[in-house]
Design a protein around this motif. Structure first.
Motif, short mmCIF file in Angstrom:
data_model
loop_
_atom_site.label_atom_id
_atom_site.label_comp_id
_atom_site.label_asym_id
_atom_site.label_seq_id
_atom_site.Cartn_x
_atom_site.Cartn_y
_atom_site.Cartn_z
N VAL A 197 0.82 -1.20 0.00
CA VAL A 197 0.00 0.00 0.00
C VAL A 197 0.86 1.26 0.00
O VAL A 197 0.37 2.35 -0.33
N ALA A 198 2.14 1.13 0.35
CA ALA A 198 3.04 2.28 0.45
C ALA A 198 4.07 2.27 -0.67
O ALA A 198 4.57 1.22 -1.06
N GLU A 199 4.41 3.46 -1.16
CA GLU A 199 5.33 3.56 -2.29
C GLU A 199 6.76 3.17 -1.94
O GLU A 199 7.44 2.51 -2.73
N LYS A 200 7.24 3.57 -0.77
CA LYS A 200 8.64 3.29 -0.40
C LYS A 200 8.95 1.80 -0.35
O LYS A 200 9.93 1.35 -0.95
N PRO A 201 8.14 0.99 0.37
CA PRO A 201 8.41 -0.45 0.35
C PRO A 201 8.33 -1.04 -1.05
O PRO A 201 9.10 -1.93 -1.41
N LEU A 202 7.40 -0.52 -1.86
CA LEU A 202 7.26 -1.04 -3.21
C LEU A 202 8.48 -0.70 -4.07
O LEU A 202 8.89 -1.49 -4.92
N GLU A 203 9.06 0.47 -3.83
CA GLU A 203 10.30 0.83 -4.53
C GLU A 203 11.42 -0.14 -4.15
O GLU A 203 12.21 -0.55 -5.01
N SER A 204 11.48 -0.51 -2.88
CA SER A 204 12.47 -1.48 -2.42
C SER A 204 12.24 -2.83 -3.08
O SER A 204 13.18 -3.51 -3.50
#
Length: 224
Positions: free
Chosen positions: A45-52
């Protein structure tokens, strides 16, 4: 990959998986790299973890097999051909909300294999599954570091399961004392039962307190 996630992997059955709350994408990347699935969705749901997760996918050359998806729960997850949904590392109440919000989950054919690993409120999750036509077909405990987790495998049948939704099920699920992980999980649940019994006793609910104390004693004896 720690033992908790490997236990989740061991309960996946199909070839197309969705990992909800994927964080760094370790689970879908591991399954794709090991040939344990044909396609995987790494969802958060969050962009930062998805970028990782996207970076981890690229580092391992898995772009053709693992797709990162920005999604609140299962909202943006394609369900065509989906065989397994993994929701691990969340509270039981949040897992319930994610499952409740998925409109197509109970109509999927064939039924989707759910792999659920609650960090808290396991009783809330077990109660909801039981009351909403989901059968827990397996429940595997695992010791990982200082913690002991239980990973549930569940499937929608639309029927009430043939096991009772009693105090033991709510606290211990379908875990058995047949290995070190199972015994450790049950022993810790026995301690929690004792603590809950004291709270019930303090509030004047002696009947429930007695039931909890008796169950705690039974579990401890099983683990000896």
């Amino acid at each position: 990959m720690d033992k908790r996630l490997l236990t989740c992997v061991s309960l996946c059955k199909g070839r197309v998986i969705a990992d909800i709350g994927t964080d760094h994408g370790y689970l879908p990347c591991y399954m794709a790299a090991e040939g344990l699935c044909d396609k995987a969705y790494a969802c958060d749901v969050a962009e930062k973890p998805l970028e990782s997760a996207a970076a981890h996918i690229a580092e391992n050359g898995l772009e053709s097999k693992v797709t990162p998806i920005l999604s609140c729960g299962l909202e943006k997850v394609p369900n065509d051909g989906l065989t397994d949904i993994v929701i691990a590392g969340m509270g039981g109440e949040l897992i319930v909300r994610i499952l409740e919000d998925c409109r197509w989950l109970t109509s999927a054919e064939p039924a989707i294999n759910l792999v659920l690993q609650p960090m808290t409120k396991w009783d809330t999750l077990r109660q909801w599954l039981y009351s909403n036509g989901f059968e827990v077909t397996a429940e595997n405990p695992c010791i990982s570091g200082r913690f002991v987790y239980s990973v549930m495998q569940a499937v929608y049948t639309g029927k009430t399961p043939d096991y009772p939704c009693d105090l033991r099920y709510l606290f211990c699920g379908r875990v058995k004392a047949d290995d070190d992980d199972g015994r450790e999980y049950l022993q810790r649940q026995a301690v929690r039962l004792e603590a809950c019994a004291k709270g019930k006793q303090a509030s004047g609910d002696d009947d429930t307190a007695g039931e909890m104390q008796a169950l705690s004693k039974t579990i401890r004896e099983e683990c000896e």
